[in-house]
Design an enzyme around this catalytic site. Structure first.
Site, PDB file in Angstrom:
ATOM      1  N   ARG B 114       0.964  -1.298   0.048  1.00 30.82           N
ATOM      2  CA  ARG B 114      -0.056  -0.073  -0.025  1.00 30.82           C
ATOM      3  C   ARG B 114       0.842   1.499   0.086  1.00 30.82           C
ATOM      4  NH1 ARG B 114      -3.687  -2.108   3.552  1.00 30.82           N
ATOM      5  NH2 ARG B 114      -4.909  -3.157   1.892  1.00 30.82           N
ATOM      6  N   ASN B 224     -10.247  -4.336  13.393  1.00 29.54           N
ATOM      7  CA  ASN B 224     -11.138  -4.968  14.660  1.00 29.54           C
ATOM      8  C   ASN B 224     -10.676  -6.223  15.096  1.00 29.54           C
ATOM      9  OD1 ASN B 224     -11.031  -6.259  11.669  1.00 29.54           O
ATOM     10  ND2 ASN B 224     -12.614  -7.597  12.552  1.00 29.54           N
ATOM     11  N   ASP B 267     -17.041  -5.925  12.229  1.00 31.23           N
ATOM     12  CA  ASP B 267     -15.799  -5.690  11.357  1.00 31.23           C
ATOM     13  C   ASP B 267     -15.634  -4.020  10.872  1.00 31.23           C
ATOM     14  OD1 ASP B 267     -13.640  -5.918   9.591  1.00 31.23           O
ATOM     15  OD2 ASP B 267     -14.441  -7.130   7.946  1.00 31.23           O
TER      16      ASP B 267
END
Lengths: 241, 505
Positions: B114, B224, B267
């Protein structure tokens, strides 16, 4: 007791694992006449480069057993399976990364040459140590075979590294810039000079640009120590065999 | 012309300093979000609402073999750097010509990359098998390649069964500190998990944080808790999942934390950008931190103390809570806790927003964020969780009759009130974020493969270009030789745009 058992295991493994050395002996007897003593090729093709480097162990074993129909490559249907495996292992080792090879040269002397009288480090970098504009050699032992390395040292211009052609540009102010062309087309050229500066140039602004077909790298007559040193250069530890 | 040409090589000798990064983005774009504060607001102003219609494609670079590039290119001194899984390239940023290509030979794993970083003479990226690699930025030659976590033990950049933030020295890659996002036995916060083992808690740190040099504080968002949809085995708030962590930059010591979604069973990672700004807030000068969270609320916190100041929904499809108390803790609607039979919940699992980067323009006072109006059916399992089995506590399904819809929304940064919105044609694939410019133009991707330019004040559609590819990255902007460019990664390609100029021969 436990040590004995371990020893037995090691010997057992040595037997089960195909061996490069055993393969070399068989190769010298059955194959070198056509493929050359070091695999460089004569009547048969070179086993050091080109297609040979991409053949799997399995494919090589099949070629040995069945031959190549319509060519002088014979079949060896009576060779026992372990011998075929040994020869295939040896043939594969010819194109394997240099880091996995056993070499006769002295890597310590090679290192001294590289950073000293050989002047290699004036043009090449190893993990940030050295100079420009030659290719970085920090991982060269993992990327090239011994054969490829030897060729690079003995005949630098035989196979030019893409992105390292010598370039001479005359700039708008008449001054001359020398380095390697990291890239070029009809519109732009990107030149890395000996001080490590990148020059991003548009060709229409240049008075002239010459891109040579030969390497700026001087040939090395006796490369064995340097080879032993370069073969060890890898950014990561070699994969476990 | 001549002058610039000769200046360029001289400038190449320059080193990227932390101060220069502090001044980014200007001509250069030096971090994932452009600046330490994650505003993605550039001082460039050549492209304006008046001339945006004259934008044209300047070049396209194809990275062979790349699939879903998620990189925000870094641009410095005429070069653009792009990272992909286990590889990085440097381009001439004016024309997309490749200067070097580095592949991390022997690197395992294939997880998406990323982004990258730049400092001094080096560019940095992480491989899928958790090595930090530093390269000489002009040659692409490696300086170091060191592991910071164990791929064999199940870690991959940037996910693992127990999250952490680590500080690695830029000269050597040596670790200086590490903060685990799930506390070990007996540590503060460990009592928020019942008997659940910390090694399985999740709370991964899969996006980039923000930094305040004056407070010497790093703000990092966490994901999460595991298993995603089944909380039966992990009673309690599950610290530090779904949090913002304020960490001392030198020591990694926790200064404060704020948890957006305690005991998350939907989530709703909190890995969205943390945007830092200083403003007068309710009559007092304050250092603020804002986030449009995946759970549907836009939050304003005091970033010195972590004090909760304000939150309000930025989507209308939101039904899991009746509101937040004065500490920012949500009052959960019990019927919205997923069951084995399936429970309809809004927003969806993808979230009201996600990791597509928002932008903030101090001149308009607006916060630009890609939002999704959607609900999901979430099915929870009562099965015993099995780590590393892909088990998430069952999962979610879309509702075919209620496809989601994406909007780029402009929120008043100090209230969260919506000023304008730009609906996207969708439903499609949409993971592109935004960039804001001092020229008063916002660039964003849409869910139909377009790069769009909008008027920052009004949201008026000024220009678009179809790249014919799904978008998984946010645009950046930079300037070279007096020309402003906008670039975005689209699947295997980098597209770059600028104002039309007649060719000179």
């Amino acid at each position: 007791m436990r040590r004995l058992w371990l020893l037995a295991l090691v010997i057992g493994l040595a037997h089960a694992q195909p061996s490069i050395e055993a393969g070399r002996e068989l190769y010298m007897g059955a194959c070198s006449g056509c493929h050359g003593a070091t695999g460089e090729g004569s009547q048969g093709p070179s086993l050091l480069s080109g297609r040979a480097g991409r053949l799997s162990h399995q494919t090589i074993a099949t070629i040995i057993r069945k031959g190549v129909t319509g060519s002088s490559m014979p079949d060896f249907p009576l060779l026992p399976a372990p011998s075929v495996a040994n020869i295939a292992t040896f043939v594969r080792s010819l194109t394997a990364p240099a880091i996995s090879a056993q070499l006769p040269g002295d890597p310590a002397r090679g290192r001294a040459l590289f950073f000293g009288d050989g002047k290699c480090s004036t043009c090449h970098m190893l993990l940030g140590q050295g100079g420009h504009p030659g290719p970085d050699l920090s991982n060269i032992g993992a990327e090239r075979s011994v054969h490829q390395l030897r060729e690079s040292l003995r005949k630098p211009s035989a196979r030019l590294e893409e992105g390292y052609r010598s370039a001479t540009a005359v700039l708008p102010d008449g001054s001359t810039l020398r380095g390697v062309a990291r890239n070029y087309n009809n519109y732009s050229v990107q030149i890395l000079d000996a001080t490590g500066r990148l020059h991003l140039l548009e060709r229409r602004n240049l008075k002239s640009l010459e891109i040579a077909e030969s390497s700026m790298m001087p040939p090395v007559a006796n490369p064995e120590d340097l080879l032993a040193f370069l073969a060890k250069q890898s950014t990561r530890p070699p994969p476990q065999q | 012309m001549k002058l610039l040409l000769l200046l360029l090589p001289l400038a190449c000798a320059a080193q990227v300093t932390p101060a220069a990064i502090g001044n980014s983005p200007n001509a250069d774009w030096l971090t994932y979000n452009g600046d330490y504060a994650s505003t993605r607001h550039s001082s460039l102003h050549q492209i304006t609402p008046a001339n945006a219609k004259d934008l044209v494609a300047k070049w396209v670079y194809r990275l062979d073999g790349a699939k879903r590039l998620q990189v925000s290119p870094i641009v410095y001194d005429g070069l653009m750097y792009i990272s992909n899984t286990n590889e990085m390239v440097a381009l001439d940023a004016r024309n997309g010509r490749q200067i070097w290509h580095y592949r991390a030979k022997g690197a395992e794993g294939a997880r998406v990359n990323r982004g990258l970083a730049i400092l001094g003479d080096k560019v940095y990226f992480a491989t899928a098998d958790c090595h930090l690699i530093a390269l000489n930025r002009r040659t692409g030659g490696p300086i170091f390649d060191v592991p910071y976590s164990s791929f064999a033990a199940g870690y991959t950049t940037s996910i693992g069964q127990r999250g952490f933030v680590a500080s690695l020295h830029p000269d050597t890659g040596k670790e200086t500190w590490r903060f685990w996002t799930v506390p070990g036995k007996g540590e503060p916060g460990s009592d928020t998990w019942g008997n659940f083992p910390a090694e399985m808690g999740g709370a991964p740190t899969w996006t980039t944080g923000s930094y305040d040099p004056a407070l010497n504080t790093i703000y990092w968002p966490t994901g999460n808790p595991w298993p995603d949809f089944y909380g039966g085995r992990r009673p309690g708030d599950n610290l530090y999942s779904d949090c913002v962590l304020a960490l001392d930059a030198d020591t990694g010591k926790l200064k404060w934390h704020f948890q957006f979604t305690p005991h998350d069973v939907w989530d709703w990672d909190a890995n969205e950008s943390l945007v830092l700004l200083d403003s007068t807030y309710r009559g007092k000068p304050r250092k603020l931190l804002v986030q449009a969270n995946r759970n549907g609320f836009y939050y304003i916190l005091d970033r010195v103390t972590g004090e909760f100041l304000h939150a309000q929904p930025f989507v209308s499809k939101l039904d899991w809570t009746t509101g937040l108390d004065d500490k920012g803790r949500p009052k959960v609607v019990p019927e919205k806790i997923p069951t084995p039979a399936g429970t309809k919940v809004c927003p969806s699992v993808r979230g009201a927003s996600n990791w597509m980067s928002p932008a903030y323009n101090p001149a308009t006072g607006l916060f630009y964020v890609v939002t999704l109006e959607q609900c999901d059916i979430i099915v929870a399992s009562a099965k015993e969780p099995v780590p590393a089995s892909g088990f998430r506590g069952t999962g979610n399904e879309g509702i075919p009759t209620e496809p989601g819809k994406f909007y780029l929304r402009a929120l008043d940064v100090l209230t969260g009130n919506k000023k304008w919105e730009y609906p996207m044609p969708g439903p499609g694939v949409m993971w592109a974020g935004t960039v804001s410019t001092a020229g008063g133009v916002i660039f964003s991707g849409d869910d139909d493969g377009n790069l769009v330019a909008l008027d920052a004040k009004t949201g008026k559609d000024l220009w678009h270009f179809s790249m014919g590819r799904s978008l998984f990255a946010s645009p950046v902007t930079y300037m070279i030789e007096g020309k402003q460019y906008v670039s975005i990664a689209a699947e295997s390609d980098i597209f770059t745009f600028g104002l039309f100029t007649p060719p000179t021969h």
